[in-house]
Design a protein around this motif. Sequence first.
Motif, mmCIF file in Angstrom:
data_model
loop_
_atom_site.group_PDB
_atom_site.id
_atom_site.type_symbol
_atom_site.label_atom_id
_atom_site.label_comp_id
_atom_site.label_asym_id
_atom_site.label_seq_id
_atom_site.Cartn_x
_atom_site.Cartn_y
_atom_site.Cartn_z
ATOM 1 N N GLU A 274 20.922 47.636 41.678
ATOM 2 C CA GLU A 274 21.986 46.752 42.096
ATOM 3 C C GLU A 274 23.317 47.303 41.601
ATOM 4 O O GLU A 274 23.371 48.164 40.723
ATOM 5 C CB GLU A 274 21.756 45.346 41.543
ATOM 6 C CG GLU A 274 20.443 44.714 41.997
ATOM 7 C CD GLU A 274 20.225 43.361 41.358
ATOM 8 O OE1 GLU A 274 21.067 42.978 40.512
ATOM 9 O OE2 GLU A 274 19.229 42.714 41.689
ATOM 10 N N TYR A 275 24.402 46.820 42.178
ATOM 11 C CA TYR A 275 25.722 47.232 41.738
ATOM 12 C C TYR A 275 25.976 46.696 40.327
ATOM 13 O O TYR A 275 25.400 45.684 39.907
ATOM 14 C CB TYR A 275 26.796 46.744 42.707
ATOM 15 C CG TYR A 275 26.751 45.256 42.961
ATOM 16 C CD1 TYR A 275 27.337 44.359 42.085
ATOM 17 C CD2 TYR A 275 26.125 44.762 44.105
ATOM 18 C CE1 TYR A 275 27.287 43.005 42.315
ATOM 19 C CE2 TYR A 275 26.071 43.398 44.348
ATOM 20 C CZ TYR A 275 26.654 42.527 43.454
ATOM 21 O OH TYR A 275 26.600 41.187 43.680
ATOM 22 N N GLU A 276 26.827 47.371 39.583
ATOM 23 C CA GLU A 276 27.128 46.962 38.213
ATOM 24 C C GLU A 276 28.615 46.629 38.089
ATOM 25 O O GLU A 276 29.472 47.497 38.231
ATOM 26 C CB GLU A 276 26.761 48.052 37.206
ATOM 27 C CG GLU A 276 27.068 47.641 35.773
ATOM 28 C CD GLU A 276 26.585 48.652 34.766
ATOM 29 O OE1 GLU A 276 27.034 48.586 33.611
ATOM 30 O OE2 GLU A 276 25.777 49.511 35.145
ATOM 31 N N ILE A 277 28.895 45.383 37.859
ATOM 32 C CA ILE A 277 30.258 44.916 37.616
ATOM 33 C C ILE A 277 30.229 44.116 36.321
ATOM 34 O O ILE A 277 29.430 43.183 36.177
ATOM 35 C CB ILE A 277 30.781 44.048 38.773
ATOM 36 C CG1 ILE A 277 30.838 44.876 40.058
ATOM 37 C CG2 ILE A 277 32.152 43.479 38.437
ATOM 38 C CD1 ILE A 277 31.222 44.078 41.281
ATOM 39 N N SER A 278 31.062 44.487 35.376
ATOM 40 C CA SER A 278 31.040 43.830 34.077
ATOM 41 C C SER A 278 32.469 43.674 33.560
ATOM 42 O O SER A 278 33.434 44.045 34.230
ATOM 43 C CB SER A 278 30.198 44.640 33.088
ATOM 44 O OG SER A 278 30.733 45.957 32.945
ATOM 45 N N GLN A 279 32.558 43.135 32.354
ATOM 46 C CA GLN A 279 33.837 42.957 31.688
ATOM 47 C C GLN A 279 33.978 43.994 30.572
ATOM 48 O O GLN A 279 33.058 44.186 29.780
ATOM 49 C CB GLN A 279 33.949 41.552 31.088
ATOM 50 C CG GLN A 279 34.082 40.448 32.121
ATOM 51 C CD GLN A 279 35.498 40.360 32.661
ATOM 52 O OE1 GLN A 279 36.472 40.483 31.936
ATOM 53 N NE2 GLN A 279 35.617 40.144 33.966
ATOM 54 N N LYS A 280 35.102 44.654 30.553
ATOM 55 C CA LYS A 280 35.422 45.574 29.469
ATOM 56 C C LYS A 280 36.332 44.840 28.488
ATOM 57 O O LYS A 280 37.422 44.394 28.843
ATOM 58 C CB LYS A 280 36.127 46.822 30.022
ATOM 59 C CG LYS A 280 36.634 47.779 28.957
ATOM 60 C CD LYS A 280 35.503 48.409 28.187
ATOM 61 C CE LYS A 280 36.027 49.453 27.216
ATOM 62 N NZ LYS A 280 34.963 50.057 26.391
ATOM 63 N N HIS A 281 35.871 44.706 27.245
ATOM 64 C CA HIS A 281 36.602 43.942 26.242
ATOM 65 C C HIS A 281 37.336 44.896 25.291
ATOM 66 O O HIS A 281 36.788 45.917 24.863
ATOM 67 C CB HIS A 281 35.655 43.051 25.447
ATOM 68 C CG HIS A 281 34.860 42.102 26.297
ATOM 69 N ND1 HIS A 281 35.407 40.972 26.862
ATOM 70 C CD2 HIS A 281 33.555 42.129 26.689
ATOM 71 C CE1 HIS A 281 34.488 40.339 27.561
ATOM 72 N NE2 HIS A 281 33.351 41.021 27.477
ATOM 73 N N PHE A 282 38.553 44.547 24.948
ATOM 74 C CA PHE A 282 39.358 45.311 23.997
ATOM 75 C C PHE A 282 39.652 44.402 22.807
ATOM 76 O O PHE A 282 40.544 43.551 22.864
ATOM 77 C CB PHE A 282 40.656 45.796 24.648
ATOM 78 C CG PHE A 282 40.424 46.723 25.815
ATOM 79 C CD1 PHE A 282 40.098 48.053 25.607
ATOM 80 C CD2 PHE A 282 40.521 46.263 27.120
ATOM 81 C CE1 PHE A 282 39.880 48.911 26.679
ATOM 82 C CE2 PHE A 282 40.300 47.102 28.193
ATOM 83 C CZ PHE A 282 39.980 48.435 27.975
ATOM 84 N N LEU A 283 38.887 44.581 21.738
ATOM 85 C CA LEU A 283 38.953 43.687 20.585
ATOM 86 C C LEU A 283 40.333 43.687 19.934
ATOM 87 O O LEU A 283 40.877 42.625 19.604
ATOM 88 C CB LEU A 283 37.890 44.091 19.564
ATOM 89 C CG LEU A 283 37.796 43.243 18.290
ATOM 90 C CD1 LEU A 283 37.413 41.813 18.648
ATOM 91 C CD2 LEU A 283 36.792 43.850 17.320
#
Length: 408
Positions: free
Chosen positions: A179-188
């Motif tokens: 499946e396609y991969e879409i996520s959140q990139k977090h910058f602490l």
Amino acid sequence: ILILVFRWKIVFNSFVLLFLFIKLFFTDYSVSAGQFTFSLFDYFLSALLIIIIPAIIIIKRKSFPFLSAGISFTSFTVILLLLGYIFAPLITTSNPEFQKNISITKLLPPFSSVNEIYSLKNRDESGAYFRLKQKVVKNSYDDHVLFADSIKIDSLITYYQKGQLHSLSLSRAFHPEGEYEISQKHFLLGTDEYGRDIFSRLVYGARISITIGVFSVLITFFLGSLLGFFAGFTGGIIDSFLNRISEMFLSFPMIFLIILIISLFGNSIISIIIVLGFSGWMSLFKIVRGEIVILKEKDYFLTAKLLGVSNFNLIFSEMLPVISASVIVNLIFQFGNVILAESALSYLGLGTGGIYPSWGGMIESGQSYIAHAWWMILFPGLALFFTLFMTNSLGNRIKIVFNPRLKK
């Protein structure tokens, strides 16, 4: 425990990656050992140590009484630095130099997030080993990663970047399950002017500072202690000559000599370690020489010498135990001085800040954005402050351990 909870997938993938490499190496000769890069070894070693170190502590906890002692601010800071140094690939999975879609990621404040799309032009573009390596070992640039302000999924993946509309075919999106991969990139801790993760640069910057500090202190130790022993033990014209040499270096501002040498021979890590190590041997030389000169006049030392004890035994059985306390304390203070000097050089553009992440280089780049991006200068400044505070506090505590009268 925190690393195991939040980074268990990276630990697991590191072992899988090693297994795939070994399998491919023995079955497919086109996979060379050069593809097993230092970065991959770093990930695997960190994953291995996170299992070995807790096991050793649990098994041998009774053999180390300090493990049951109370945690002070100094010991807490030491633990944080050691954890950051050893487990950097597991604490942060971002490459400290990674930058992509700068218009989206630059100057983001702490606790920010952006949408991340991971895609491949061709589902069979690379084998399982290389796909997994791309997911575990992060490079400074990855053509398969896209950052977007917002994403809409329909027959196409539609995403916006600073108001501009873009689209991506669903067949190009990749995920191990198909499946396609879409996520959140977090910058602490936010990002810098190039969209690089401040937290990753802070963690890997600690590695640079500690590595330079340790090896520079080792050079200082060998130079200062050997020359101090030689001058104090032999005496005479050799002692006078080495003493004048050390006084000449002490009277000259070492920062100018350091800048001159680095400007002439380049600012690689090796040259900075050698220069900073060479610049700190004089104070240790003075301490060791002074202790040896005093010991030579002690009655027990003169008696041992008259009894025919060899010079080798005199040095290792009579002298080393007496001067070890002063040497250890001096080296700890010297470690803090080296970290400060390396940060100052990086701030001036002569350190490793242009090649590797450095706290001094981060502070220098952050001062241009202090009104708009305060986090760029605050977090590396705090890291440098607490590290220097820790080294001075640790040196004072060890000095009190060796000389309890100073506590009164």
